[in-house]
Design a protein around this motif. Sequence first.
Motif, PDB file in Angstrom:
ATOM      1  N   GLU A 129      -7.668  -3.318 -49.776  1.00 55.45           N
ATOM      2  CA  GLU A 129      -9.184  -3.430 -49.697  1.00 55.45           C
ATOM      3  C   GLU A 129      -9.866  -2.773 -48.461  1.00 55.45           C
ATOM      4  O   GLU A 129     -11.325  -2.159 -49.121  1.00 55.45           O
ATOM      5  CB  GLU A 129      -9.281  -4.966 -49.146  1.00 55.45           C
ATOM      6  N   LYS A 130      -9.964  -2.497 -47.729  1.00 54.51           N
ATOM      7  CA  LYS A 130     -10.481  -2.455 -46.709  1.00 54.51           C
ATOM      8  C   LYS A 130     -10.323  -1.072 -45.881  1.00 54.51           C
ATOM      9  O   LYS A 130     -11.589  -0.297 -45.501  1.00 54.51           O
ATOM     10  CB  LYS A 130     -10.137  -3.306 -44.852  1.00 54.51           C
ATOM     11  N   GLY A 131      -9.854  -0.801 -46.642  1.00 58.67           N
ATOM     12  CA  GLY A 131      -9.661   0.858 -46.533  1.00 58.67           C
ATOM     13  C   GLY A 131      -9.323   1.769 -47.363  1.00 58.67           C
ATOM     14  O   GLY A 131      -9.873   3.016 -47.639  1.00 58.67           O
ATOM     15  N   SER A 132     -10.519   0.443 -48.942  1.00 62.42           N
ATOM     16  CA  SER A 132     -11.067   1.450 -49.687  1.00 62.42           C
ATOM     17  C   SER A 132     -12.047   2.636 -49.946  1.00 62.42           C
ATOM     18  O   SER A 132     -13.338   2.153 -49.031  1.00 62.42           O
ATOM     19  CB  SER A 132     -11.889   0.267 -51.027  1.00 62.42           C
ATOM     20  N   GLY A 133     -12.150   3.613 -50.772  1.00 63.72           N
ATOM     21  CA  GLY A 133     -12.204   4.917 -50.495  1.00 63.72           C
ATOM     22  C   GLY A 133     -12.411   5.440 -49.304  1.00 63.72           C
ATOM     23  O   GLY A 133     -13.750   6.500 -48.893  1.00 63.72           O
ATOM     24  N   GLY A 134     -11.681   5.588 -48.213  1.00 67.48           N
ATOM     25  CA  GLY A 134     -11.691   6.353 -47.283  1.00 67.48           C
ATOM     26  C   GLY A 134     -10.177   7.262 -47.659  1.00 67.48           C
ATOM     27  O   GLY A 134      -9.630   8.060 -48.733  1.00 67.48           O
ATOM     28  N   ASP A 135      -9.688   7.880 -46.308  1.00 70.35           N
ATOM     29  CA  ASP A 135      -8.744   8.369 -46.071  1.00 70.35           C
ATOM     30  C   ASP A 135      -7.419   7.804 -45.941  1.00 70.35           C
ATOM     31  O   ASP A 135      -7.612   7.526 -44.860  1.00 70.35           O
ATOM     32  CB  ASP A 135      -9.158   9.806 -45.382  1.00 70.35           C
ATOM     33  N   TRP A 136      -6.367   8.105 -46.198  1.00 73.01           N
ATOM     34  CA  TRP A 136      -4.901   7.467 -45.811  1.00 73.01           C
ATOM     35  C   TRP A 136      -4.406   8.675 -45.168  1.00 73.01           C
ATOM     36  O   TRP A 136      -3.842  10.178 -45.687  1.00 73.01           O
ATOM     37  CB  TRP A 136      -4.730   6.734 -46.987  1.00 73.01           C
ATOM     38  N   LEU A 137      -3.862   8.619 -44.220  1.00 74.60           N
ATOM     39  CA  LEU A 137      -2.729   9.288 -43.644  1.00 74.60           C
ATOM     40  C   LEU A 137      -1.165   8.412 -42.954  1.00 74.60           C
ATOM     41  O   LEU A 137      -1.444   7.632 -42.825  1.00 74.60           O
ATOM     42  CB  LEU A 137      -2.910  10.072 -42.388  1.00 74.60           C
ATOM     43  N   THR A 138       0.217   9.234 -43.524  1.00 76.02           N
ATOM     44  CA  THR A 138       1.559   8.349 -43.320  1.00 76.02           C
ATOM     45  C   THR A 138       1.604   9.033 -42.254  1.00 76.02           C
ATOM     46  O   THR A 138       1.706  10.333 -42.409  1.00 76.02           O
ATOM     47  CB  THR A 138       1.733   8.351 -44.450  1.00 76.02           C
ATOM     48  N   PHE A 139       2.492   8.316 -41.040  1.00 81.30           N
ATOM     49  CA  PHE A 139       2.681   8.687 -40.084  1.00 81.30           C
ATOM     50  C   PHE A 139       4.599   8.059 -40.423  1.00 81.30           C
ATOM     51  O   PHE A 139       4.914   6.612 -40.134  1.00 81.30           O
ATOM     52  CB  PHE A 139       2.548   8.639 -38.828  1.00 81.30           C
TER      53      PHE A 139
END
Length: 139
Positions: A129-139
């Motif tokens: 919910e809080k990351g909606s509309g943003g960038d996502w990276l996985t490490f």
Amino acid sequence: MAKAVPKHPMTLLVISPLADRIHMALMMGATAAAVGRPVTFFFSKGAIRFLVQDGWAGLVTTEGTPAPDVDAVQEAKGIADSSLLMEALPSLNVRFVACETALREHDIDVASLITRPAVEISGLADVLEKGSGGDWLTF
């Protein structure tokens, strides 16, 4: 006067317990926060051990180098090591979230978690919910 354009959030899903991946996530998050982006670190799976007091000391890199040895080399070369990044991140207003499920999966007591930066206990729904509309990276 023109209004400032809001910056898109960045969510870093940190799931690998490998020190080099965690270090890169810390560097990416610190850089994004320094340029004004809201940043959330979501620690889950094996990476959850990083959030335990002295957890960094028990981690290794992809090549098997102990995390504290990596810090020593980085510090000698003028590269921000994990302790420097962890000292800076609270002042950059990043959000550290420990996955509630991962804590149970790895039998980690909440009382054993680091206190700086402050660690929230939450789950995927909140982070999504809080990351909606943003960038996502996985490490």
